[in-house]
Scaffold this active site. Structure first.
Site, PDB file in Angstrom:
ATOM      1  N   ASP A  92      -9.624   5.901  -1.403  1.00 30.38           N
ATOM      2  CA  ASP A  92      -8.822   4.742  -0.996  1.00 30.38           C
ATOM      3  C   ASP A  92      -9.711   3.630  -0.442  1.00 30.38           C
ATOM      4  O   ASP A  92      -9.441   2.443  -0.645  1.00 30.38           O
ATOM      5  CB  ASP A  92      -7.788   5.146   0.063  1.00 30.38           C
ATOM      6  CG  ASP A  92      -6.991   6.352  -0.361  1.00 30.38           C
ATOM      7  OD1 ASP A  92      -5.954   6.177  -1.012  1.00 30.38           O
ATOM      8  OD2 ASP A  92      -7.435   7.475  -0.046  1.00 30.38           O
TER       9      ASP A  92
ATOM     10  N   GLU B 273      -3.489  -4.183  -4.084  1.00 29.99           N
ATOM     11  CA  GLU B 273      -3.129  -3.557  -5.359  1.00 29.99           C
ATOM     12  C   GLU B 273      -1.650  -3.779  -5.621  1.00 29.99           C
ATOM     13  O   GLU B 273      -0.803  -3.534  -4.760  1.00 29.99           O
ATOM     14  CB  GLU B 273      -3.435  -2.063  -5.332  1.00 29.99           C
ATOM     15  CG  GLU B 273      -3.157  -1.395  -6.672  1.00 29.99           C
ATOM     16  CD  GLU B 273      -3.616   0.040  -6.712  1.00 29.99           C
ATOM     17  OE1 GLU B 273      -4.820   0.276  -6.908  1.00 29.99           O
ATOM     18  OE2 GLU B 273      -2.769   0.922  -6.515  1.00 29.99           O
TER      19      GLU B 273
ATOM     20  N   ASP C 104      -5.892  -1.188  -0.438  1.00 24.59           N
ATOM     21  CA  ASP C 104      -5.287  -0.202  -1.321  1.00 24.59           C
ATOM     22  C   ASP C 104      -4.142   0.416  -0.525  1.00 24.59           C
ATOM     23  O   ASP C 104      -4.360   1.294   0.307  1.00 24.59           O
ATOM     24  CB  ASP C 104      -6.317   0.858  -1.725  1.00 24.59           C
ATOM     25  CG  ASP C 104      -5.745   1.890  -2.679  1.00 24.59           C
ATOM     26  OD1 ASP C 104      -4.825   1.545  -3.452  1.00 24.59           O
ATOM     27  OD2 ASP C 104      -6.214   3.037  -2.648  1.00 24.59           O
TER      28      ASP C 104
END
Length: 186
Positions: A141, A68, A7
């Site tokens: 996260d 991501e 992330d």
């Protein structure tokens, strides 16, 4: 399949390694966050992320890196930092010949919760359940990185239908949610 989920972010870059069996059973290998402070020069922030991802790639030898996908946000400086961190991470994987897969937040939410519009709390709750953890991974996260790894393994072919050839009820629900999220995302 071993997947390293990332992330990306400059302040907090979530990292999560998950092993996923063909029946979708997912097991946590390691989770963490590499953090930098806004007062650090940009090049040193990126260097810290690069050094940390190098360590994780060397230590865990993932089959794939799931990141991501950066998407447009209203805060241009945030999206720029996220894109820069993503680039560093993807380059580290490419140097090692590791496949890189990009997944949107909607895809990830649909994969792990069955709802492409789920909030961070719902994602964290499902990641905790899927990985059979005693406590939720923190901060968000870290949970998001694990969700990315799970999503890729489930979408990327590491899982198979049940022995009878059909899908379990959970697999059907996930496939329906994924299809709905794709229609909504277009």
């Amino acid at each position: 399949m071993r997947v390293l989920g990332v992330d990306p972010g400059l302040t907090r870059c979530g990292l999560g390694v998950v092993d996923v069996e063909p029946n979708r059973r997912s097991t946590l290998v390691q989770v963490g966050v590499v953090g930098t402070t806004p007062d650090m020069p940009l090049e040193l922030r990126l260097l810290k992320i690069a050094e940390t991802i190098d360590e994780w790639l060397d230590a865990h030898a993932p089959d794939v890196l799931a990141v991501e996908r950066v998407f447009s946000q209203t805060n241009v400086s945030t999206v720029m930092g996220t894109a820069q961190a993503s680039g560093v991470v993807m380059t580290a994987a490419a140097r090692r010949g590791i496949v890189v897969a990009l997944h949107t937040p909607t895809e990830v939410k649909a994969a792990v919760t069955g709802n492409g519009q789920a909030d961070k709390a719902a994602v964290t709750k499902m990641v905790t359940r899927i990985l059979r953890l005693d406590t939720p991974p923190r901060p968000a996260d870290a949970a998001d990185a694990l969700a990315l790894a799970i999503t890729h393994a489930w979408r990327g072919g590491a899982t198979k239908p049940t022995a009878g050839g059909g899908m379990t009820a959970a697999q059907k629900l996930w496939a329906e949610a994924e299809a709905k999220a794709k229609r909504t995302h277009r």
